[in-house]
Scaffold this motif. Structure first.
Motif, PDB file in Angstrom:
ATOM      1  N   SER A 120       0.516  -1.052   0.027  1.00  0.00           N
ATOM      2  CA  SER A 120      -0.130   0.146   0.041  1.00  0.00           C
ATOM      3  C   SER A 120       0.891   0.978  -0.039  1.00  0.00           C
ATOM      4  O   SER A 120       0.667   2.245  -0.492  1.00  0.00           O
ATOM      5  N   SER A 121       2.119   1.469   0.472  1.00  0.00           N
ATOM      6  CA  SER A 121       3.373   2.204   0.617  1.00  0.00           C
ATOM      7  C   SER A 121       3.061   3.074  -1.038  1.00  0.00           C
ATOM      8  O   SER A 121       3.253   4.298  -0.975  1.00  0.00           O
ATOM      9  N   SER A 122       3.385   2.144  -1.786  1.00  0.00           N
ATOM     10  CA  SER A 122       3.799   2.609  -3.243  1.00  0.00           C
ATOM     11  C   SER A 122       1.812   3.258  -3.580  1.00  0.00           C
ATOM     12  O   SER A 122       1.816   4.606  -4.576  1.00  0.00           O
TER      13      SER A 122
ATOM     14  N   ASN B 269      -5.780  -0.301  -0.486  1.00  0.00           N
ATOM     15  CA  ASN B 269      -4.879  -1.426   0.413  1.00  0.00           C
ATOM     16  C   ASN B 269      -4.015  -2.531   0.246  1.00  0.00           C
ATOM     17  O   ASN B 269      -3.409  -2.011  -0.409  1.00  0.00           O
ATOM     18  N   SER B 270      -4.194  -3.524   0.685  1.00  0.00           N
ATOM     19  CA  SER B 270      -2.658  -4.197   0.928  1.00  0.00           C
ATOM     20  C   SER B 270      -2.795  -5.794   1.264  1.00  0.00           C
ATOM     21  O   SER B 270      -3.949  -6.196   1.989  1.00  0.00           O
ATOM     22  N   PHE B 271      -2.050  -6.927   0.412  1.00  0.00           N
ATOM     23  CA  PHE B 271      -2.232  -7.770   1.704  1.00  0.00           C
ATOM     24  C   PHE B 271      -1.163  -8.657   2.817  1.00  0.00           C
ATOM     25  O   PHE B 271      -0.738  -9.683   3.429  1.00  0.00           O
ATOM     26  N   SER B 272      -0.130  -7.022   2.469  1.00  0.00           N
ATOM     27  CA  SER B 272       0.727  -7.161   3.813  1.00  0.00           C
ATOM     28  C   SER B 272      -0.542  -7.910   5.178  1.00  0.00           C
ATOM     29  O   SER B 272       0.740  -8.931   6.260  1.00  0.00           O
ATOM     30  N   LYS B 273      -1.074  -6.894   5.708  1.00  0.00           N
ATOM     31  CA  LYS B 273      -1.770  -7.594   7.198  1.00  0.00           C
ATOM     32  C   LYS B 273      -2.233  -8.785   7.096  1.00  0.00           C
ATOM     33  O   LYS B 273      -2.391  -9.550   7.975  1.00  0.00           O
ATOM     34  N   TYR B 274      -4.010  -8.628   6.644  1.00  0.00           N
ATOM     35  CA  TYR B 274      -4.954  -9.558   6.895  1.00  0.00           C
ATOM     36  C   TYR B 274      -4.265 -11.386   6.029  1.00  0.00           C
ATOM     37  O   TYR B 274      -4.128 -12.375   6.675  1.00  0.00           O
TER      38      TYR B 274
HETATM   39  C1  LIG Z   1      -2.330   2.443   8.434  1.00  0.00           C
HETATM   40  C2  LIG Z   1      -1.131   1.770   7.546  1.00  0.00           C
HETATM   41  N1  LIG Z   1      -1.310   0.938   6.029  1.00  0.00           N
HETATM   42  C3  LIG Z   1      -0.690   1.258   5.467  1.00  0.00           C
HETATM   43  C4  LIG Z   1       0.847   0.417   6.280  1.00  0.00           C
HETATM   44  C5  LIG Z   1       2.403  -0.151   4.844  1.00  0.00           C
HETATM   45  O1  LIG Z   1       1.660  -1.708   4.529  1.00  0.00           O
HETATM   46  P1  LIG Z   1       2.517  -2.080   3.229  1.00  0.00           P
HETATM   47  O2  LIG Z   1       3.237  -1.162   2.778  1.00  0.00           O
HETATM   48  O3  LIG Z   1       3.175  -3.574   3.753  1.00  0.00           O
HETATM   49  O4  LIG Z   1       1.053  -2.113   2.720  1.00  0.00           O
HETATM   50  C6  LIG Z   1       1.149   0.075   7.396  1.00  0.00           C
HETATM   51  C7  LIG Z   1       2.127  -0.869   7.768  1.00  0.00           C
HETATM   52  O5  LIG Z   1       2.238  -1.008   9.329  1.00  0.00           O
HETATM   53  C8  LIG Z   1       0.163   1.090   7.707  1.00  0.00           C
HETATM   54  O6  LIG Z   1      -0.192   0.754   9.910  1.00  0.00           O
END
Ligand SMILES: Cc1ncc(COP(=O)(O)O)c(C=O)c1O
Length: 379
Positions: A99-101, A226-231
């Motif tokens: 989601s960062s990019s 959104n992102s696959f990082s957390k869930y």
């Molecule tokens: C609220 C929120 N958004 C975005 C991110 C970034 O996640 P990523 O770039 O891994 O998708 C984080 C990471 O901790 C977050 O807490």
């Protein structure tokens, strides 16, 4: 002598300093309970790992289209039908490098230099830092426990002229959520004031009661990240997505192809399998729920009784004003004297975070119970 550009002059991520202090302590043979890191302690689901292995054996892993592999965008589109009952055509889905990019692409495509964008404080620090690097003015909404640390229409009305609003539900660092009414009130406010609505939905699925509401349910033109990082427990795979309103999809595609060419291809193959791994993801959510119960029960008994009402994500945000006015030093001492790593609130709320700290409960339940025991003895 050339000088560095002022764009890089943003605040550091203090949690990184906590992480390196914790690593130093571990390297010196000390034990550390990791309640600072905002990432799952589990690997990606098995189906995701299998898909990645299969792709390595069968694909050349070249570039993909700038907006991502059609098969992955189809799966993301189906996810919106399954979870939220909304129809999102794949033409509006952009696969991103986490989601960062997505934030960089969203802010660059939506806001001019000098635009004004409101966000909740406390909030995730990268919003503010990326906006600042792009010359966008950050308008802090100083939220309180009474509004569950989420933006409200009343605060937006008082914020002066705005070009954008960023919401995050569940939020980092408070874990609090906007319900259907709260989300709809903000999307409607944005629509009637001609303000761009950006919704960070990265913690969706990690909720402990009410469901996570997408901004798309009340505003098909909201920009969702959104992102696959957390869930899906895939932080290091660097893979996420955006749902982009029609007027921004061209700009996002042009920017993405110039900035990144495409998101990591191996991760795109892997992520295509993620939505078939809900059972495994839910097992992690069940562990987070147990951890949350432990902290909500044991932290007050340890002396930390002013806690944000965490509805989702894996964080507890604690007011520590009765102990300190310097959360950085307080966290340093907690780590040095108890071995618990946690994050000073100053990362999330520059003006008031000196009196708050954040605990992440993404780790093991044993670590949560042990941390509360040590804190009780220490406080
Ligand atoms: C609220 C929120 N958004 C975005 C991110 C970034 O996640 P990523 O770039 O891994 O998708 C984080 C990471 O901790 C977050 O807490």
């Amino acid at each position: 002598m050339p000088r560095p550009a002022s764009r890089g002059n943003v605040d550091p991520f203090i949690v990184m300093q906590v992480m390196s202090a914790a690593a130093e302590r571990e390297a010196a043979g000390g034990d550390v309970l990791h309640l600072e890191v905002g990432q799952p302690s589990t690997p990606a689901p098995k189906g995701v790992l299998d898909a990645a292995r299969a792709a390595l054996d069968t694909d050349k892993i070249g570039y993909t289209l700038a907006l991502g592999m059609p098969a992955l965008r189809e799966r993301i589109s189906a996810h919106y039908r399954d979870w939220y009952g909304v129809d999102v055509p794949i033409e509006r889905i952009a696969v991103t490098t986490g989601s960062s990019s997505g934030f960089t692409l969203a802010f660059l495509s939506a806001f001019e230099h000098g635009a004004r964008v409101a966000l909740a404080s406390p909030g995730y620090p990268a919003y503010r830092n990326i906006l600042k690097a792009l010359g966008v003015e950050v308008v802090d909404l100083l939220t309180e426990a009474a509004d569950r640390f989420q933006p409200t229409v009343a605060r937006l009305d008082k914020a002066g002229p705005l070009d954008g609003v960023i919401v995050a539900s569940p939020s980092n660092p408070t874990g609090t959520m906007l319900g259907e009414d709260g989300m709809t009130a903000i999307t409607e406010w944005c629509r009637s004031n001609d303000v761009r609505m950006i919704s960070d939905e990265i913690y969706h699925g990690i909720n402990f009661g009410q469901r996570s509401v997408s901004a798309l349910e009340s505003d098909p033109n909201a920009l969702v990240i959104n992102s696959f990082s957390k869930y899906f427990s895939m932080t290091g795979w660097r893979i996420g997505w955006m749902v982009v309103p029609p007027d921004l999809i061209g700009p996002v595609e042009r920017l993405a192809s110039n900035f990144f060419i495409s998101a990591p291809t191996l991760s795109q193959f892997a992520a295509t399998a993620a939505f078939d791994c809900i059972e495994e993801a839910q097992e992690n959510v069940a562990r987070y729920a147990r951890n949350r119960e432990i902290l909500l029960n044991d932290l007050p008994a340890a002396g930390l009784d002013d806690l944000a009402p965490a509805d989702g994500a894996f964080y507890i945000y604690a007011n520590v004003a009765k102990y300190t006015n310097d959360s950085v030093e307080f966290c340093r001492r907690i780590l040095a004297e108890t071995g618990i790593a946690c994050t000073p609130g100053i990362d999330f709320d520059p003006s008031r975070g000196h009196a708050s700290i954040r605990f992440s409960f993404a780790g093991s339940s044993d670590d949560m119970a042990e941390a509360c025991k040590r804190l009780k003895a220490w406080l």
